[in-house]
Design a protein around this motif. Structure first.
Motif, PDB file in Angstrom:
ATOM      1  N   PHE A  95       4.380  12.106   1.930  1.00  0.00           N
ATOM      2  CA  PHE A  95       3.114  11.650   2.625  1.00  0.00           C
ATOM      3  C   PHE A  95       2.671  10.284   1.963  1.00  0.00           C
ATOM      4  O   PHE A  95       1.265  10.122   1.929  1.00  0.00           O
ATOM      5  N   SER A  96       3.521   9.459   1.509  1.00  0.00           N
ATOM      6  CA  SER A  96       3.185   8.035   0.992  1.00  0.00           C
ATOM      7  C   SER A  96       2.360   7.326   1.930  1.00  0.00           C
ATOM      8  O   SER A  96       1.804   6.224   1.689  1.00  0.00           O
ATOM      9  N   PHE A  97       2.741   7.539   3.244  1.00  0.00           N
ATOM     10  CA  PHE A  97       1.965   6.820   4.388  1.00  0.00           C
ATOM     11  C   PHE A  97       0.409   6.921   4.439  1.00  0.00           C
ATOM     12  O   PHE A  97      -0.373   6.260   4.990  1.00  0.00           O
ATOM     13  N   VAL A  98       0.009   8.376   3.770  1.00  0.00           N
ATOM     14  CA  VAL A  98      -1.464   8.534   4.212  1.00  0.00           C
ATOM     15  C   VAL A  98      -2.630   7.690   3.810  1.00  0.00           C
ATOM     16  O   VAL A  98      -3.330   7.285   4.609  1.00  0.00           O
ATOM     17  N   PRO A  99      -2.532   7.099   2.488  1.00  0.00           N
ATOM     18  CA  PRO A  99      -3.306   6.078   1.828  1.00  0.00           C
ATOM     19  C   PRO A  99      -3.427   4.765   2.946  1.00  0.00           C
ATOM     20  O   PRO A  99      -4.495   4.396   3.290  1.00  0.00           O
ATOM     21  N   ALA A 100      -2.173   4.603   3.589  1.00  0.00           N
ATOM     22  CA  ALA A 100      -2.048   3.191   4.192  1.00  0.00           C
ATOM     23  C   ALA A 100      -2.518   3.460   5.400  1.00  0.00           C
ATOM     24  O   ALA A 100      -3.305   2.564   6.056  1.00  0.00           O
ATOM     25  N   ALA A 112       0.972  -1.195  -0.022  1.00  0.00           N
ATOM     26  CA  ALA A 112      -0.079  -0.113   0.044  1.00  0.00           C
ATOM     27  C   ALA A 112       0.829   1.220   0.157  1.00  0.00           C
ATOM     28  O   ALA A 112       0.619   2.207  -0.727  1.00  0.00           O
ATOM     29  N   ILE A 113       1.923   1.055   0.828  1.00  0.00           N
ATOM     30  CA  ILE A 113       2.666   2.372   0.897  1.00  0.00           C
ATOM     31  C   ILE A 113       3.628   2.554  -0.549  1.00  0.00           C
ATOM     32  O   ILE A 113       3.773   3.720  -0.922  1.00  0.00           O
ATOM     33  N   GLU A 114       3.969   1.450  -1.013  1.00  0.00           N
ATOM     34  CA  GLU A 114       4.877   1.378  -2.328  1.00  0.00           C
ATOM     35  C   GLU A 114       3.776   1.938  -3.516  1.00  0.00           C
ATOM     36  O   GLU A 114       4.453   2.586  -4.254  1.00  0.00           O
ATOM     37  N   GLN A 115       2.612   1.702  -3.439  1.00  0.00           N
ATOM     38  CA  GLN A 115       1.550   2.290  -4.382  1.00  0.00           C
ATOM     39  C   GLN A 115       1.467   3.620  -4.385  1.00  0.00           C
ATOM     40  O   GLN A 115       1.084   4.173  -5.337  1.00  0.00           O
ATOM     41  N   SER A 116       1.733   4.250  -3.175  1.00  0.00           N
ATOM     42  CA  SER A 116       1.607   5.811  -3.089  1.00  0.00           C
ATOM     43  C   SER A 116       2.983   6.396  -2.946  1.00  0.00           C
ATOM     44  O   SER A 116       2.889   7.379  -2.600  1.00  0.00           O
ATOM     45  N   ALA A 117       4.078   5.770  -3.735  1.00  0.00           N
ATOM     46  CA  ALA A 117       5.104   6.247  -3.306  1.00  0.00           C
ATOM     47  C   ALA A 117       5.363   7.844  -4.318  1.00  0.00           C
ATOM     48  O   ALA A 117       6.284   8.476  -3.805  1.00  0.00           O
ATOM     49  N   ASP A 118       4.446   7.975  -5.223  1.00  0.00           N
ATOM     50  CA  ASP A 118       4.511   9.164  -5.842  1.00  0.00           C
ATOM     51  C   ASP A 118       4.030  10.445  -4.900  1.00  0.00           C
ATOM     52  O   ASP A 118       4.178  11.624  -5.497  1.00  0.00           O
ATOM     53  N   MET A 119       3.593  10.028  -3.862  1.00  0.00           N
ATOM     54  CA  MET A 119       3.195  11.131  -2.958  1.00  0.00           C
ATOM     55  C   MET A 119       4.260  11.615  -1.896  1.00  0.00           C
ATOM     56  O   MET A 119       3.991  12.629  -1.139  1.00  0.00           O
ATOM     57  N   GLY A 120       5.563  11.119  -2.212  1.00  0.00           N
ATOM     58  CA  GLY A 120       6.825  11.453  -1.476  1.00  0.00           C
ATOM     59  C   GLY A 120       6.494  11.196   0.056  1.00  0.00           C
ATOM     60  O   GLY A 120       6.424  10.239   0.392  1.00  0.00           O
TER      61      GLY A 120
END
Length: 269
Positions: free
Chosen positions: A76-81, A66-74
């Motif tokens: 804040f990549s942890f937010v979706p997770a 989940a964190i890897e899928q949001s890597a483009d958020m820099g």
């Protein structure tokens, strides 16, 4: 072979994986035809092992992707997770309050949810059914991720299904054999034991469909499944595994289950 399978319809793969995990539960439940009673320590070991598998799967197969899928958020990549994880816990809490159930090994006076006159055996089955919901959803979401991933996504999903299937086998026995001890026939005990996992293929398909048709929710969905699974581990499996003071034994089994799932996910995934 793996490359070919990864090109198949994710929803179909999710259904097959859900049927596999359901089948593992049925195999475990079938042990009721050979045993009438199950030593409490053995039950605790089974439940502890299942807790360890679910904990490891929640991180390596769900939260980390989940964190890897949001890597483009820099940063804040942890937010979706984080959001998905919290919502998963809230969802299971609501289900807990809405469905009457009784945890394995606990007296009937400690049943949870709305007041009901349902028999103890039904309440026990409902308890396991509740905790199989996030397992099915986790498998479905993981296979749905193949649509936006690659062969590695398929392997991760397959390993998750394998891990859940492994822990479903002893879990099926931990449900059916106590039901036999409650006075149910072997056939009924088996029926209810396997029935507790029938929600897994159903929610596997639902999870896959959600990701396939609403791709942006993938990291949230992965973390949602992880949050729901960890809620089940802490609220249900760990307390149940330590009934009658088998704390050290149950803890060792939990560590073993975690280690097995970790090796499967890291080595194969």
């Amino acid at each position: 072979m793996i490359a070919y399978l990864s090109t198949l319809n994710p929803v179909l793969l999710a259904l097959l994986a859900g049927l596999f995990t359901w089948g593992c539960t049925a195999l475990g439940a079938a042990l009721v035809f050979f045993f009438k009673n199950l030593n409490q320590k053995m039950t605790n070991v089974m439940l502890g092992f299942a807790a360890g598998v679910m904990l490891a799967a929640s991180f390596w197969s769900l939260l980390s992707p989940a964190i890897e899928q949001s890597a483009d958020m820099g940063r804040f990549s942890f937010v979706p997770a984080l959001v998905g994880f919290v919502l998963g816990g809230i969802f299971l809490r609501l289900v807990d309050r809405l469905i009457p159930h009784l945890h394995l090994g606990f007296p009937e006076k400690e049943k949870e949810g709305p007041k009901t006159k349902l028999r103890k055996s039904i309440l026990l089955v409902l308890s396991i059914t509740i905790h199989n919901i996030p397992e099915g959803a986790a498998v479905g979401v993981a296979f749905g991720a193949i649509l936006v991933g690659d062969t590695e996504s398929f392997v991760t999903a397959a390993v998750l299904a394998l891990g859940i299937g492994i822990q479903n086998f002893p879990e099926g026995a931990a449900v059916s054999i106590p039901l036999r001890s409650e006075g149910l026939s072997r056939a009924k005990s088996f029926w209810y034991g396997q029935l507790s996992a029938v929600v897994e293929p159903i929610f596997a398909v639902i999870g896959a469909l959600l990701v396939v048709f609403v791709t942006p929710v993938l990291p949230y969905a992965l973390a949602f499944a992880a949050g729901a699974m960890i809620f089940v581990v802490i609220e249900e499996l760990i307390p149940e595994s330590q009934v009658e003071g088998s704390t050290d034994l149950a803890t060792a089994a939990t560590m073993a289950g975690f280690a097995v799932m970790m090796v499967l996910d890291v080595a194969l995934g």
